[in-house]
Design a protein around this motif. Structure first.
Motif, mmCIF file in Angstrom:
data_model
loop_
_atom_site.group_PDB
_atom_site.id
_atom_site.type_symbol
_atom_site.label_atom_id
_atom_site.label_comp_id
_atom_site.label_asym_id
_atom_site.label_seq_id
_atom_site.Cartn_x
_atom_site.Cartn_y
_atom_site.Cartn_z
ATOM 1 N N THR A 54 0.802 -1.223 0.000
ATOM 2 C CA THR A 54 0.000 0.000 0.000
ATOM 3 C C THR A 54 0.838 1.278 0.000
ATOM 4 O O THR A 54 0.383 2.299 -0.478
ATOM 5 C CB THR A 54 -0.940 0.013 1.208
ATOM 6 N N GLN A 55 2.036 1.265 0.516
ATOM 7 C CA GLN A 55 2.797 2.495 0.675
ATOM 8 C C GLN A 55 3.966 2.634 -0.298
ATOM 9 O O GLN A 55 4.749 3.560 -0.159
ATOM 10 C CB GLN A 55 3.337 2.569 2.115
ATOM 11 N N LYS A 56 4.094 1.757 -1.278
ATOM 12 C CA LYS A 56 5.250 1.820 -2.165
ATOM 13 C C LYS A 56 4.824 2.033 -3.621
ATOM 14 O O LYS A 56 3.778 1.600 -4.042
ATOM 15 C CB LYS A 56 6.068 0.546 -2.050
#
Length: 74
Positions: A54-56
């Motif tokens: 989700t964060q990359k």
């Protein structure tokens, strides 16, 4: 990949790609002799399995070059 009918050669450079697949694009045509398979062109499919979190962010580069092929026979 080479297309002997159009006398062209294509090259695809890949970075961290799991595979490159090539397939013909064909249609069906009705003729006096019945149905015929007609070659329309080729497709190239590059396959990646990126890590999806989700964060990359994920990115890559695919370079394609085509040129006349002097090495193909008429």
């Amino acid at each position: 990949m080479e297309d002997g009918w159009q006398r062209v050669r294509g090259l695809v450079a890949r970075a961290a790609c799991e595979g490159i697949l090539g397939f013909p694009i064909e249609t069906v045509s009705e003729s006096e002799e019945g149905f015929e398979r007609v070659y329309q062109g080729s497709q190239i499919l590059a396959v990646w399995h990126p890590p999806l979190t989700t964060q990359k962010t994920w990115s890559t580069r695919l370079v394609g070059v085509s040129k006349p092929s002097d090495l193909l026979c008429a």
